[in-house]
Design a protein around this motif. Structure first.
Motif, PDB file in Angstrom:
ATOM      1  N   ALA A  10      11.419  35.016  55.818  1.00 11.58           N
ATOM      2  CA  ALA A  10      10.208  34.390  56.557  1.00 11.58           C
ATOM      3  C   ALA A  10      10.036  32.745  55.972  1.00 11.58           C
ATOM      4  N   ALA A  11       9.982  32.930  54.593  1.00 14.02           N
ATOM      5  CA  ALA A  11       9.563  31.591  53.847  1.00 14.02           C
ATOM      6  C   ALA A  11      11.134  30.867  54.025  1.00 14.02           C
ATOM      7  N   GLN A  12      12.233  31.385  54.173  1.00 16.51           N
ATOM      8  CA  GLN A  12      13.513  30.729  54.222  1.00 16.51           C
ATOM      9  C   GLN A  12      13.519  29.937  55.683  1.00 16.51           C
ATOM     10  N   GLU A  13      13.114  30.641  56.405  1.00 16.80           N
ATOM     11  CA  GLU A  13      12.966  30.236  57.938  1.00 16.80           C
ATOM     12  C   GLU A  13      11.693  29.084  58.028  1.00 16.80           C
ATOM     13  N   LEU A  14      10.775  29.203  57.351  1.00 23.29           N
ATOM     14  CA  LEU A  14       9.706  28.027  57.276  1.00 23.29           C
ATOM     15  C   LEU A  14      10.500  26.845  56.488  1.00 23.29           C
ATOM     16  N   ARG A  15      11.213  26.968  55.404  1.00 31.68           N
ATOM     17  CA  ARG A  15      11.888  26.057  54.430  1.00 31.68           C
ATOM     18  C   ARG A  15      12.963  25.296  55.805  1.00 31.68           C
ATOM     19  N   TYR A  16      13.829  26.078  56.528  1.00 29.04           N
ATOM     20  CA  TYR A  16      14.587  25.605  57.301  1.00 29.04           C
ATOM     21  C   TYR A  16      13.984  24.548  58.404  1.00 29.04           C
ATOM     22  N   ARG A  17      12.669  25.172  58.888  1.00 25.91           N
ATOM     23  CA  ARG A  17      11.762  24.320  60.051  1.00 25.91           C
ATOM     24  C   ARG A  17      11.664  23.070  59.283  1.00 25.91           C
ATOM     25  N   VAL A  18      11.108  22.980  58.270  1.00 23.67           N
ATOM     26  CA  VAL A  18      10.450  21.770  57.466  1.00 23.67           C
ATOM     27  C   VAL A  18      11.658  21.017  57.276  1.00 23.67           C
ATOM     28  N   GLU A  21      14.838  20.664  60.423  1.00 22.97           N
ATOM     29  CA  GLU A  21      14.219  20.383  61.919  1.00 22.97           C
ATOM     30  C   GLU A  21      13.268  19.014  61.835  1.00 22.97           C
ATOM     31  N   GLU A  22      12.400  19.241  60.863  1.00 27.64           N
ATOM     32  CA  GLU A  22      11.398  18.141  60.929  1.00 27.64           C
ATOM     33  C   GLU A  22      11.822  17.097  60.003  1.00 27.64           C
ATOM     34  N   MET A  23      12.286  17.319  58.830  1.00 34.64           N
ATOM     35  CA  MET A  23      12.887  16.313  58.239  1.00 34.64           C
ATOM     36  C   MET A  23      14.278  15.961  58.390  1.00 34.64           C
ATOM     37  N   THR A  24      15.078  15.598  57.576  1.00 33.87           N
ATOM     38  CA  THR A  24      16.520  14.913  58.109  1.00 33.87           C
ATOM     39  C   THR A  24      17.508  15.555  57.183  1.00 33.87           C
ATOM     40  N   ALA A  25      17.341  16.808  56.352  1.00 31.65           N
ATOM     41  CA  ALA A  25      18.225  17.488  55.587  1.00 31.65           C
ATOM     42  C   ALA A  25      19.511  17.872  56.667  1.00 31.65           C
ATOM     43  N   LYS A  26      20.351  18.280  56.010  1.00 27.68           N
ATOM     44  CA  LYS A  26      21.713  18.497  56.595  1.00 27.68           C
ATOM     45  C   LYS A  26      22.258  19.972  56.432  1.00 27.68           C
ATOM     46  N   PRO A  27      21.915  20.966  57.199  1.00 24.37           N
ATOM     47  CA  PRO A  27      22.389  22.143  56.960  1.00 24.37           C
ATOM     48  C   PRO A  27      23.592  22.603  56.732  1.00 24.37           C
ATOM     49  N   THR A  28      24.080  23.608  56.036  1.00 24.83           N
ATOM     50  CA  THR A  28      25.502  24.112  56.269  1.00 24.83           C
ATOM     51  C   THR A  28      25.543  24.879  57.767  1.00 24.83           C
ATOM     52  N   PRO A  29      26.800  24.839  58.208  1.00 25.82           N
ATOM     53  CA  PRO A  29      26.973  25.909  59.655  1.00 25.82           C
ATOM     54  C   PRO A  29      26.375  27.139  59.475  1.00 25.82           C
ATOM     55  N   GLU A  30      26.418  27.776  58.139  1.00 27.01           N
ATOM     56  CA  GLU A  30      25.963  29.137  58.178  1.00 27.01           C
ATOM     57  C   GLU A  30      24.348  28.861  58.136  1.00 27.01           C
ATOM     58  N   MET A  31      23.783  27.978  57.334  1.00 24.66           N
ATOM     59  CA  MET A  31      22.426  27.934  57.463  1.00 24.66           C
ATOM     60  C   MET A  31      21.747  27.673  59.220  1.00 24.66           C
ATOM     61  N   ALA A  32      22.568  26.773  59.664  1.00 27.33           N
ATOM     62  CA  ALA A  32      22.284  26.339  61.015  1.00 27.33           C
ATOM     63  C   ALA A  32      22.571  27.459  61.893  1.00 27.33           C
ATOM     64  N   ALA A  33      23.397  28.463  61.943  1.00 26.30           N
ATOM     65  CA  ALA A  33      23.573  29.635  62.467  1.00 26.30           C
ATOM     66  C   ALA A  33      22.451  30.761  62.331  1.00 26.30           C
ATOM     67  N   MET A  34      21.840  30.778  61.157  1.00 30.56           N
ATOM     68  CA  MET A  34      20.881  31.824  60.987  1.00 30.56           C
ATOM     69  C   MET A  34      19.578  31.018  60.915  1.00 30.56           C
ATOM     70  N   ARG A  35      19.392  29.868  60.895  1.00 26.94           N
ATOM     71  CA  ARG A  35      18.135  28.922  60.961  1.00 26.94           C
ATOM     72  C   ARG A  35      17.419  29.250  59.824  1.00 26.94           C
ATOM     73  N   ARG A  36      17.915  29.598  58.615  1.00 29.13           N
ATOM     74  CA  ARG A  36      17.290  29.609  57.305  1.00 29.13           C
ATOM     75  C   ARG A  36      17.820  28.886  56.238  1.00 29.13           C
ATOM     76  N   ASP A  37      17.114  28.409  55.519  1.00 25.74           N
ATOM     77  CA  ASP A  37      17.257  27.615  54.262  1.00 25.74           C
ATOM     78  C   ASP A  37      17.380  28.672  52.845  1.00 25.74           C
ATOM     79  N   TYR A  38      18.650  28.756  52.412  1.00 26.81           N
ATOM     80  CA  TYR A  38      18.749  30.013  51.426  1.00 26.81           C
ATOM     81  C   TYR A  38      20.106  29.520  50.519  1.00 26.81           C
ATOM     82  N   ARG A 102      11.492  24.288  46.218  1.00 25.73           N
ATOM     83  CA  ARG A 102      11.296  24.436  47.553  1.00 25.73           C
ATOM     84  C   ARG A 102      10.050  24.602  48.232  1.00 25.73           C
ATOM     85  N   SER A 103       9.023  23.706  47.902  1.00 26.86           N
ATOM     86  CA  SER A 103       7.684  23.583  48.240  1.00 26.86           C
ATOM     87  C   SER A 103       7.569  23.257  49.680  1.00 26.86           C
ATOM     88  N   CYS A 104       6.984  23.777  50.575  1.00 25.79           N
ATOM     89  CA  CYS A 104       6.684  23.173  51.942  1.00 25.79           C
ATOM     90  C   CYS A 104       5.570  23.840  52.528  1.00 25.79           C
TER      91      CYS A 104
END
Length: 250
Positions: A10-18, A21-38, A102-104
């Motif tokens: 859930a914390a990783q999903e929050l990090r992904y949203r912030v 999605e909200e900011m302009t970081a570029k996810p890896t394809p794996e992160m984008a598929a899972m919608r988690r920052d890890y 990883r604070s958000c």
């Protein structure tokens, strides 16, 4: 603290949203598929959570901070910051050290004192584990050095860490922070452009390392923050001594 895999996710999903999605970081394809920052550090470290109990279940996790102690870094073989900074001076410190990152806070929770409460939690964590040094990469938004010249110059020229605690950006990534000559700009105007989180570290007596780093994935310019925890632990020692006296424990 996160107590199980579901709360970490859930914390990783929050990090992904912030971050993505909200900011302009570029996810890896794996992160984008899972919608988690890890990454590989997540299973080894502690995850501090801000939880809004008015929300059901895991949806209440609306703030997070990642805490990596020396023992967790040893399992991974390094701290996260080594991809950007030479932190050997901090690793050589004889006492316990803590890397923050990883604070958000979710956009819906920013009207609440989430960051203040998480910092209260960090202070308790620091006291509990007798941590003497905190450090980590903190970000200024964007990578346009002309736009960031004021805050970067201000930080380098007024808050540089002493040599024994000074991390240095890796040679391949080093960006000189002293873009403007000392005395050529308004200090107050420059300070106003420093992000609130970095200002918070500075109020605790924090310093910055030597050199900034451009993080293309997160579209940020990073500085290394170092904080000696004397002020934090002194506050908590006074608090617990007072409680102990009032309860007759000492």
């Amino acid at each position: 603290m996160a107590r199980n895999d579901a709360e970490v996710e859930a914390a990783q999903e929050l990090r992904y949203r912030v971050f993505y999605e909200e900011m302009t970081a570029k996810p890896t394809p794996e992160m984008a598929a899972m919608r988690r920052d890890y990454d590989d550090f997540d299973p080894l470290c502690d995850h501090l959570l801000f939880i809004d109990r008015r929300r059901p279940g895991l949806s209440g996790i609306t703030g997070t901070y990642r805490l990596i102690r020396r023992s967790a870094a040893a399992k991974r073989g390094s701290f996260y910051s080594v991809s950007e900074y030479d932190v050997q001076a901090l690793i050589d410190w004889p006492g316990e050290i803590l890397e923050l990152g990883r604070s958000c806070v979710d956009a819906s929770a920013r009207s609440m004192p989430a960051m203040q409460l998480m910092w209260r939690g960090i202070a308790t964590y620091v006291f509990h584990y007798d941590i003497e040094i905190m450090f980590g990469c903190a970000s200024l938004p964007g990578t346009d050095l002309n736009r960031l010249a004021l805050p970067l110059s201000y930080l380098a020229q007024n808050h540089l860490a002493p040599s024994e605690l000074r991390a240095r950006a890796l040679p391949s990534r080093y960006v000189d922070m002293s873009i403007l000559p000392p005395g050529s700009y308004d200090l107050r105007a420059a300070e106003r452009l420093v992000p609130p989180l970095i200002k918070g570290y500075l109020r605790l007596g924090g310093f910055v390392g030597d050199g900034a780093v451009i993080d293309q994935q997160f579209d940020t310019t990073d500085v290394c923050i170092v904080v000696k925890t004397d002020l934090i632990t002194e506050k908590y020692y006074r608090h617990y001594e007072r409680v102990a006296r009032e309860t007759g424990a000492i």
